[in-house]
Design an enzyme around this catalytic site. Structure first.
Site, PDB file in Angstrom:
ATOM      1  N   HIS A   1      -8.425   1.999  -3.912  1.00  0.00           N
ATOM      2  CA  HIS A   1      -9.363   1.824  -2.789  1.00  0.00           C
ATOM      3  C   HIS A   1      -9.968   3.182  -2.465  1.00  0.00           C
ATOM      4  O   HIS A   1      -9.312   4.042  -1.895  1.00  0.00           O
ATOM      5  CB  HIS A   1      -8.577   1.247  -1.591  1.00  0.00           C
ATOM      6  CG  HIS A   1      -9.401   1.076  -0.357  1.00  0.00           C
ATOM      7  ND1 HIS A   1      -8.841   0.836   0.887  1.00  0.00           N
ATOM      8  CD2 HIS A   1     -10.746   1.096  -0.162  1.00  0.00           C
ATOM      9  CE1 HIS A   1      -9.801   0.722   1.766  1.00  0.00           C
ATOM     10  NE2 HIS A   1     -10.966   0.887   1.171  1.00  0.00           N
TER      11      HIS A   1
ATOM     12  N   MET B   1      -8.479   8.903  -0.001  1.00  0.00           N
ATOM     13  CA  MET B   1      -9.255   9.356   1.160  1.00  0.00           C
ATOM     14  C   MET B   1      -9.707  10.798   0.935  1.00  0.00           C
ATOM     15  O   MET B   1      -8.906  11.635   0.526  1.00  0.00           O
ATOM     16  CB  MET B   1      -8.380   9.287   2.407  1.00  0.00           C
ATOM     17  CG  MET B   1      -7.818   7.906   2.661  1.00  0.00           C
ATOM     18  SD  MET B   1      -6.720   7.926   4.081  1.00  0.00           S
ATOM     19  CE  MET B   1      -6.276   6.203   4.169  1.00  0.00           C
TER      20      MET B   1
ATOM     21  N   ASP C   1      -7.100  -5.829   4.436  1.00  0.00           N
ATOM     22  CA  ASP C   1      -6.439  -4.528   4.389  1.00  0.00           C
ATOM     23  C   ASP C   1      -6.437  -3.895   5.778  1.00  0.00           C
ATOM     24  O   ASP C   1      -7.491  -3.599   6.324  1.00  0.00           O
ATOM     25  CB  ASP C   1      -7.199  -3.641   3.387  1.00  0.00           C
ATOM     26  CG  ASP C   1      -6.532  -2.297   3.164  1.00  0.00           C
ATOM     27  OD1 ASP C   1      -5.388  -2.107   3.614  1.00  0.00           O
ATOM     28  OD2 ASP C   1      -7.174  -1.423   2.532  1.00  0.00           O
TER      29      ASP C   1
ATOM     30  N   MET D   1     -11.990   5.496  -0.418  1.00  0.00           N
ATOM     31  CA  MET D   1     -12.634   5.779   0.864  1.00  0.00           C
ATOM     32  C   MET D   1     -13.222   7.175   0.727  1.00  0.00           C
ATOM     33  O   MET D   1     -12.693   8.164   1.242  1.00  0.00           O
ATOM     34  CB  MET D   1     -11.591   5.700   1.988  1.00  0.00           C
ATOM     35  CG  MET D   1     -11.205   4.266   2.308  1.00  0.00           C
ATOM     36  SD  MET D   1      -9.626   4.149   3.144  1.00  0.00           S
ATOM     37  CE  MET D   1      -8.529   4.128   1.749  1.00  0.00           C
TER      38      MET D   1
ATOM     39  N   HIS E   1      -1.479  -1.060  -4.179  1.00  0.00           N
ATOM     40  CA  HIS E   1      -2.726  -0.604  -3.558  1.00  0.00           C
ATOM     41  C   HIS E   1      -2.648   0.907  -3.347  1.00  0.00           C
ATOM     42  O   HIS E   1      -1.693   1.424  -2.757  1.00  0.00           O
ATOM     43  CB  HIS E   1      -2.900  -1.337  -2.222  1.00  0.00           C
ATOM     44  CG  HIS E   1      -4.202  -1.081  -1.537  1.00  0.00           C
ATOM     45  ND1 HIS E   1      -5.378  -1.712  -1.887  1.00  0.00           N
ATOM     46  CD2 HIS E   1      -4.523  -0.265  -0.505  1.00  0.00           C
ATOM     47  CE1 HIS E   1      -6.354  -1.298  -1.101  1.00  0.00           C
ATOM     48  NE2 HIS E   1      -5.867  -0.408  -0.244  1.00  0.00           N
TER      49      HIS E   1
ATOM     50  N   SER F   1       0.843  -1.194   0.000  1.00  0.00           N
ATOM     51  CA  SER F   1       0.000   0.000   0.000  1.00  0.00           C
ATOM     52  C   SER F   1       0.882   1.249   0.000  1.00  0.00           C
ATOM     53  O   SER F   1       1.655   1.483   0.926  1.00  0.00           O
ATOM     54  CB  SER F   1      -0.903   0.000   1.234  1.00  0.00           C
ATOM     55  OG  SER F   1      -1.550   1.244   1.323  1.00  0.00           O
TER      56      SER F   1
ATOM     57  N   MET G   1     -11.894  -5.022   5.372  1.00  0.00           N
ATOM     58  CA  MET G   1     -11.057  -4.117   6.161  1.00  0.00           C
ATOM     59  C   MET G   1     -10.800  -4.757   7.524  1.00  0.00           C
ATOM     60  O   MET G   1     -11.734  -5.152   8.226  1.00  0.00           O
ATOM     61  CB  MET G   1     -11.741  -2.753   6.342  1.00  0.00           C
ATOM     62  CG  MET G   1     -11.908  -1.935   5.065  1.00  0.00           C
ATOM     63  SD  MET G   1     -10.378  -1.723   4.124  1.00  0.00           S
ATOM     64  CE  MET G   1      -9.368  -0.839   5.314  1.00  0.00           C
TER      65      MET G   1
ATOM     66  N   ASP H   1      -4.613   4.117  -1.805  1.00  0.00           N
ATOM     67  CA  ASP H   1      -5.681   4.527  -0.894  1.00  0.00           C
ATOM     68  C   ASP H   1      -6.123   5.953  -1.175  1.00  0.00           C
ATOM     69  O   ASP H   1      -5.333   6.889  -1.024  1.00  0.00           O
ATOM     70  CB  ASP H   1      -5.169   4.441   0.554  1.00  0.00           C
ATOM     71  CG  ASP H   1      -5.074   3.010   1.021  1.00  0.00           C
ATOM     72  OD1 ASP H   1      -6.086   2.296   0.942  1.00  0.00           O
ATOM     73  OD2 ASP H   1      -3.972   2.604   1.450  1.00  0.00           O
TER      74      ASP H   1
HETATM   75  C1  DX5 Z   1      -6.277   2.003   5.719  1.00  0.00           C
HETATM   76  C2  DX5 Z   1      -5.922   1.743   4.304  1.00  0.00           C
HETATM   77  C3  DX5 Z   1      -4.873   0.712   4.147  1.00  0.00           C
HETATM   78  C4  DX5 Z   1      -3.548   1.093   4.735  1.00  0.00           C
HETATM   79  C5  DX5 Z   1      -2.934  -0.146   5.338  1.00  0.00           C
HETATM   80  O1  DX5 Z   1      -7.262   2.943   5.782  1.00  0.00           O
HETATM   81  O2  DX5 Z   1      -7.042   1.328   3.562  1.00  0.00           O
HETATM   82  O3  DX5 Z   1      -4.714   0.293   2.801  1.00  0.00           O
HETATM   83  O4  DX5 Z   1      -2.662   1.636   3.804  1.00  0.00           O
HETATM   84  O5  DX5 Z   1      -1.813   0.212   6.040  1.00  0.00           O
HETATM   85  P1  DX5 Z   1      -1.108  -0.716   7.133  1.00  0.00           P
HETATM   86  O6  DX5 Z   1      -0.658  -1.963   6.415  1.00  0.00           O
HETATM   87  O7  DX5 Z   1       0.013   0.136   7.608  1.00  0.00           O
HETATM   88  O8  DX5 Z   1      -2.134  -1.015   8.176  1.00  0.00           O
HETATM   89 ZN    ZN Z   2      -6.677   0.425   1.530  1.00  0.00          ZN
END
Ligand code: DX5
Ligand code: ZN
Length: 224
Positions: free
Chosen positions: A64, A35, A173, A66, A31, A6, A135, A33
């Site tokens: 991903h 946000m 994840d 969010m 991956h 990620s 998650m 993320d």
């Molecule tokens: C969390 C994200 C994850 C995050 C995981 O909100 O969706 O993808 O990057 O990070 P680690 O492996 O550090 O928990």
């Molecule tokens: Zn993620």
């Protein structure tokens, strides 16, 4: 077994180098993320960053989302080079039209579910997705501890997949490290999204290899 570092845990000051490092490490997916500061209490990066990074890697880009309003971002991310887009089941009635929209954009479809949400909510969509993203922390930040109460969800998803003869990936994840990844593999997961645990290692290549091998042991036990 899919290993997906990620990018959230990488050094944002040198993203180009980090993406090349993930590429060279032999990972399967990258991956990404996304946000929006509303669906989760953090902001990461947008389609312009993904588009900039796309030429540096042939990896499968697993986006991903969010985000409270993913509909306004699907096309920009598809154009930026996303191969798969994950939306959250918590969006309720919007989920079905979002799934079809992602398909129309010729991306693979992922469906994510937060720790407090009942796994039964994803059941109606299983025949229409390529990947289920369970998650294992509450989303928003990297570096959190794995929530063990999510393990039965992986087992349930795995049972449904077998029962219905479906082929979707079961991804995990959040808090995925060298201890929790094999535990999730044993429960039925086959895609491992890991930020902190992988990027913290001196050799990302060795870390990816180790995580894959550790998880594969359980794959073999399951199919034996
Ligand atoms: C969390 C994200 C994850 C995050 C995981 O909100 O969706 O993808 O990057 O990070 P680690 O492996 O550090 O928990
Ligand atoms: Zn993620």
């Amino acid at each position: 077994m899919i290993i997906a570092p990620s990018l959230l845990a990488s050094n944002f000051g040198r993203l180009e180098k980090e993406v090349k490092r993930v590429n060279a490490a032999g990972a399967d997916w990258l991956h990404l993320d996304i946000m929006d500061g509303h669906f989760v209490q953090n902001i990461s990066f947008g389609p312009a960053v993904v588009k900039t990074l796309r030429p540096f890697s042939k990896l499968f880009f697993d986006v991903h989302m969010m985000c409270s309003k993913p509909e306004i971002l699907l096309e920009p991310f598809a154009r930026a080079g996303a191969n798969q887009i994950n939306i959250h089941v918590e969006l309720g009635a919007q989920v079905t039209p979002l799934i079809w929209r992602i398909r129309a954009l010729q991306c693979k479809v992922g469906l994510a579910i937060n720790p407090p949400t009942a796994i039964s909510l994803v059941q109606p969509y299983l025949a229409h997705i390529d990947s289920l993203l369970i998650m294992t922390v509450n989303p928003g930040f990297g570096g959190q501890s794995f929530i063990y109460e999510t393990l039965p969800k992986i087992q349930q998803a795995c049972a449904w997949r077998q029962e219905k003869k479906l082929k979707f990936h079961i991804g995990v994840d959040g808090g995925i490290d060298f201890k929790t990844a094999p535990e999730c593999a044993q429960a039925g997961a086959d895609a491992f999204i890991s930020g902190t645990a992988l990027f913290n290692q001196r050799s990302l290549k060795r870390a990816v290899k180790k995580m894959r091998l550790d998880c594969k042991k359980f794959e073999l036990v399951e199919t034996a």
